[in-house]
Design a protein around this motif. Sequence first.
Motif, short mmCIF file in Angstrom:
data_model
loop_
_atom_site.label_atom_id
_atom_site.label_comp_id
_atom_site.label_asym_id
_atom_site.label_seq_id
_atom_site.Cartn_x
_atom_site.Cartn_y
_atom_site.Cartn_z
N PRO A 87 0.83 -1.21 0.00
CA PRO A 87 0.00 0.00 0.00
C PRO A 87 0.86 1.26 0.00
O PRO A 87 1.90 1.31 0.65
N VAL A 88 0.44 2.25 -0.75
CA VAL A 88 1.18 3.50 -0.85
C VAL A 88 0.57 4.51 0.11
O VAL A 88 -0.64 4.75 0.09
N HIS A 89 1.42 5.08 0.97
CA HIS A 89 0.99 6.11 1.91
C HIS A 89 2.21 6.97 2.25
O HIS A 89 3.35 6.57 2.00
N PRO A 90 2.01 8.15 2.80
CA PRO A 90 3.14 9.06 3.02
C PRO A 90 4.24 8.51 3.93
O PRO A 90 5.40 8.88 3.77
N ALA A 91 3.92 7.65 4.85
CA ALA A 91 4.93 7.14 5.79
C ALA A 91 5.45 5.77 5.41
O ALA A 91 6.02 5.06 6.24
N MET A 92 5.31 5.38 4.15
CA MET A 92 5.71 4.03 3.76
C MET A 92 7.22 3.82 3.85
O MET A 92 7.67 2.68 3.98
N GLY A 93 8.01 4.87 3.83
CA GLY A 93 9.45 4.72 3.93
C GLY A 93 9.90 4.23 5.30
O GLY A 93 10.94 3.59 5.42
N ALA A 94 9.11 4.50 6.33
CA ALA A 94 9.47 4.07 7.68
C ALA A 94 9.52 2.56 7.79
O ALA A 94 10.31 2.02 8.56
N GLU A 95 8.69 1.87 7.01
CA GLU A 95 8.68 0.41 7.04
C GLU A 95 9.95 -0.17 6.45
O GLU A 95 10.39 -1.25 6.84
N ILE A 96 10.54 0.52 5.53
CA ILE A 96 11.72 0.02 4.82
C ILE A 96 13.01 0.52 5.47
O ILE A 96 14.06 -0.09 5.32
N LEU A 97 12.92 1.60 6.21
CA LEU A 97 14.11 2.24 6.77
C LEU A 97 14.93 1.32 7.66
O LEU A 97 16.15 1.29 7.58
N THR A 98 14.27 0.53 8.49
CA THR A 98 14.99 -0.36 9.40
C THR A 98 15.78 -1.41 8.63
O THR A 98 16.96 -1.63 8.90
N ALA A 99 15.15 -2.04 7.67
CA ALA A 99 15.84 -3.04 6.87
C ALA A 99 16.98 -2.41 6.08
O ALA A 99 18.06 -3.01 5.95
N ALA A 100 16.80 -1.20 5.57
CA ALA A 100 17.86 -0.53 4.82
C ALA A 100 19.05 -0.22 5.73
O ALA A 100 20.21 -0.39 5.33
N PHE A 101 18.78 0.21 6.94
CA PHE A 101 19.85 0.47 7.91
C PHE A 101 20.64 -0.81 8.19
O PHE A 101 21.88 -0.81 8.17
N VAL A 102 19.94 -1.90 8.42
CA VAL A 102 20.60 -3.18 8.70
C VAL A 102 21.44 -3.61 7.50
O VAL A 102 22.57 -4.08 7.66
N VAL A 103 20.93 -3.43 6.30
CA VAL A 103 21.67 -3.81 5.09
C VAL A 103 22.97 -3.02 4.99
O VAL A 103 24.04 -3.58 4.71
N VAL A 104 22.91 -1.72 5.22
CA VAL A 104 24.11 -0.89 5.10
C VAL A 104 25.13 -1.26 6.18
O VAL A 104 26.33 -1.35 5.91
N VAL A 105 24.67 -1.51 7.39
CA VAL A 105 25.60 -1.88 8.47
C VAL A 105 26.24 -3.24 8.19
O VAL A 105 27.44 -3.42 8.35
N ILE A 106 25.45 -4.21 7.76
CA ILE A 106 25.99 -5.53 7.48
C ILE A 106 26.93 -5.48 6.29
O ILE A 106 27.98 -6.13 6.28
N GLY A 107 26.60 -4.72 5.26
CA GLY A 107 27.43 -4.65 4.06
C GLY A 107 28.79 -4.06 4.31
O GLY A 107 29.79 -4.54 3.77
N GLY A 108 28.86 -3.03 5.12
CA GLY A 108 30.15 -2.42 5.42
C GLY A 108 30.31 -1.08 4.74
O GLY A 108 29.84 -0.86 3.63
N LEU A 109 31.02 -0.19 5.42
CA LEU A 109 31.25 1.15 4.92
C LEU A 109 32.16 1.12 3.69
O LEU A 109 33.23 0.52 3.71
N GLY A 110 31.75 1.75 2.62
CA GLY A 110 32.57 1.86 1.42
C GLY A 110 32.56 0.64 0.53
O GLY A 110 33.37 0.52 -0.37
N SER A 111 31.65 -0.28 0.74
CA SER A 111 31.63 -1.51 -0.04
C SER A 111 30.35 -1.62 -0.84
O SER A 111 29.27 -1.85 -0.30
N PHE A 112 30.47 -1.48 -2.15
CA PHE A 112 29.31 -1.60 -3.03
C PHE A 112 28.76 -3.02 -3.02
O PHE A 112 27.58 -3.25 -2.77
N TRP A 113 29.62 -3.99 -3.27
CA TRP A 113 29.18 -5.38 -3.34
C TRP A 113 28.80 -5.92 -1.97
O TRP A 113 27.98 -6.83 -1.86
N GLY A 114 29.38 -5.38 -0.90
CA GLY A 114 29.00 -5.79 0.44
C GLY A 114 27.55 -5.47 0.72
O GLY A 114 26.82 -6.27 1.32
#
Length: 166
Positions: A87-114
């Motif tokens: 569903p599309v609503h103004p706060a839909m990014g909040a649902e994805i933000l947590t998973a995106a944060f975890v992805v960036v932390v797990i991948g590593g700073l400065g690593s595209f493929w990570g």
Amino acid sequence: LTGQVFVGDFVYSRYRLFQIAVAIAVVAAVWVLLNRTAFGRIVRAGIQDPDILGAMGISLRPYLSAVAGIGMGLAGLAGVLMAPIYPVHPAMGAEILTAAFVVVVIGGLGSFWGVVVAALLVGLVKGFMIAIGQSAMSMAAIYLLMFIVLLLRPRGLMGERILRFE
């Protein structure tokens, strides 16, 4: 893009396969942009040492503005691709933000493929938890994954050592 594709015992919707194809094309295009063009060389050099880039007479501000614009465009593309499913609503990014944060932390700073590998791992863990009927625990599972990765590799899966941050 309606209908399904049967591969053995698995059933995939054509729209989901289309999303996967677009995601692969976008990841490849961003990699080519950052690693095979003059734009990418300047952006990567500016991230590593902006003072040297300034000493060479190159202003980093327009390049970083372009990177921000590319990021916003990719976020818009993701929203358009996900709109038929979620569903599309103004706060839909909040649902994805947590998973995106975890992805960036797990991948590593400065690593595209990570980050690409981390996104696949997080998606698999979350999907597995939902498949076994524990959808309420799926967010806890990706945090546990992040905890385990950071215990074993404090810089993330493929994180680089950046002296400026240490």
